[in-house]
Motif scaffolding. Structure first.
Motif, PDB file in Angstrom:
ATOM      1  N   LEU A  39       0.660  -1.016  -0.058  1.00 33.74           N
ATOM      2  CA  LEU A  39      -0.095   0.014  -0.018  1.00 33.74           C
ATOM      3  C   LEU A  39       0.871   1.319   0.027  1.00 33.74           C
ATOM      4  O   LEU A  39       0.576   2.081  -0.806  1.00 33.74           O
ATOM      5  CB  LEU A  39      -1.052   0.016   1.196  1.00 33.74           C
ATOM      6  N   ILE A  40       1.890   1.344   0.668  1.00 31.95           N
ATOM      7  CA  ILE A  40       2.637   2.480   0.777  1.00 31.95           C
ATOM      8  C   ILE A  40       3.536   2.689  -0.315  1.00 31.95           C
ATOM      9  O   ILE A  40       3.569   3.663  -0.691  1.00 31.95           O
ATOM     10  CB  ILE A  40       3.747   2.385   2.242  1.00 31.95           C
ATOM     11  N   ALA A  41       3.840   1.568  -0.775  1.00 32.55           N
ATOM     12  CA  ALA A  41       4.765   1.712  -2.226  1.00 32.55           C
ATOM     13  C   ALA A  41       3.774   2.201  -3.186  1.00 32.55           C
ATOM     14  O   ALA A  41       4.321   3.104  -3.820  1.00 32.55           O
ATOM     15  CB  ALA A  41       5.636   0.119  -2.489  1.00 32.55           C
TER      16      ALA A  41
ATOM     17  N   ALA B 113       4.701  10.302  -6.578  1.00 26.13           N
ATOM     18  CA  ALA B 113       5.972  10.395  -7.327  1.00 26.13           C
ATOM     19  C   ALA B 113       5.228  11.148  -8.895  1.00 26.13           C
ATOM     20  O   ALA B 113       5.802  11.912  -9.593  1.00 26.13           O
ATOM     21  CB  ALA B 113       6.961   9.260  -7.854  1.00 26.13           C
ATOM     22  N   GLU B 114       4.006  10.371  -9.170  1.00 24.44           N
ATOM     23  CA  GLU B 114       3.500  10.786 -10.540  1.00 24.44           C
ATOM     24  C   GLU B 114       2.727  12.216 -10.316  1.00 24.44           C
ATOM     25  O   GLU B 114       2.855  12.947 -11.439  1.00 24.44           O
ATOM     26  CB  GLU B 114       2.496   9.808 -10.901  1.00 24.44           C
TER      27      GLU B 114
ATOM     28  N   TYR C 265       5.666   8.499   4.169  1.00 25.34           N
ATOM     29  CA  TYR C 265       5.494   7.232   3.441  1.00 25.34           C
ATOM     30  C   TYR C 265       6.894   6.514   3.608  1.00 25.34           C
ATOM     31  O   TYR C 265       6.723   5.383   3.884  1.00 25.34           O
ATOM     32  CB  TYR C 265       5.129   7.379   1.964  1.00 25.34           C
ATOM     33  N   LEU C 266       7.787   7.296   3.391  1.00 30.76           N
ATOM     34  CA  LEU C 266       9.314   6.531   3.556  1.00 30.76           C
ATOM     35  C   LEU C 266       9.343   6.018   5.099  1.00 30.76           C
ATOM     36  O   LEU C 266       9.968   5.004   5.208  1.00 30.76           O
ATOM     37  CB  LEU C 266      10.417   7.490   3.393  1.00 30.76           C
TER      38      LEU C 266
ATOM     39  N   GLY D 112       9.136  -2.751   5.244  1.00 31.70           N
ATOM     40  CA  GLY D 112       9.630  -3.442   4.173  1.00 31.70           C
ATOM     41  C   GLY D 112      11.059  -4.420   4.402  1.00 31.70           C
ATOM     42  O   GLY D 112      11.007  -5.709   4.384  1.00 31.70           O
ATOM     43  N   PRO D 113      11.959  -3.699   4.876  1.00 36.65           N
ATOM     44  CA  PRO D 113      13.273  -4.588   5.333  1.00 36.65           C
ATOM     45  C   PRO D 113      13.045  -5.387   6.486  1.00 36.65           C
ATOM     46  O   PRO D 113      13.622  -6.498   6.726  1.00 36.65           O
ATOM     47  CB  PRO D 113      14.019  -3.403   5.591  1.00 36.65           C
TER      48      PRO D 113
END
Length: 186
Positions: A101-103, A110-111, A126-127, A134-135
């Motif tokens: 979802l966050i990706a 970005a768009e 988000y980051l 993620g990691p």
């Protein structure tokens, strides 16, 4: 702060309270696993709510609602079994859902963003989620196995999660610095 980010900042406050409480209990030689057993599902629900609000569209609300129900069902199933350090299957499912979802939100940002990404406050929000969940997925996937074989090694390897926490909260701090005061309308 954007209205959809309230759940995100609530998760930060919850995380801060959990870390302080855990530190205080550890200094008095008390067991703290129960705190994280409660914290992880609460944080997961807050972050899923945040993603739901950030995505906004009705169909995403349904998708996230179903994902939350799947997560809670797996969590309940795991809770009925033996006591383990971390309910890893439900945590892995929840973090995988959040990563997706966050990706997606980052790609959409970005768009659509008119600013360079590093100047957009939403990017850092988000980051801060993505850089942690993620990691952490592969590490958490192995944590119970490593703990069963070598508890000391598992404790030493926990530094990975601590580094991810630092990067996460550092990104959240940058997001906070980029918050702009809203103009007051008389």
């Amino acid at each position: 702060m954007l209205p959809e980010q309230r759940a995100f900042f609530a998760s930060l406050i919850l995380g801060f309270a959990v870390e302080i409480t855990s530190s205080l209990l550890q200094h008095s030689s008390r067991h703290t696993t129960w705190i994280y057993t409660l914290y992880i599902p609460l944080e997961m629900m807050l972050l899923l709510h945040f993603a739901r609000e950030a995505l906004g569209r009705v169909r995403w609300r349904w998708v996230i609602g179903v994902a939350a129900l799947l997560y809670l069902a797996l969590l309940a199933f795991e809770a009925s079994g033996e006591l383990i350090i971390l309910r890893s299957k439900s945590t892995l499912l929840g973090w995988s859902i959040l990563t997706f979802l966050i990706a997606y939100l980052m790609v959409r940002l970005a768009e659509d963003s008119l600013l360079p990404l590093w100047k957009d406050q939403r990017f850092w929000v988000y980051l801060s989620i993505l850089v942690f969940v993620g990691p952490a997925i592969p590490y958490v996937g192995l944590l119970n196995r490593v703990y069963a074989e070598d508890p000391r090694l598992a404790s030493e390897l926990f530094v990975i999660i601590e580094v991810l926490f630092i990067v996460r909260y550092g990104s959240a701090l940058l997001a906070g610095f980029l918050l702009r005061p809203r103009p007051v309308v008389p």
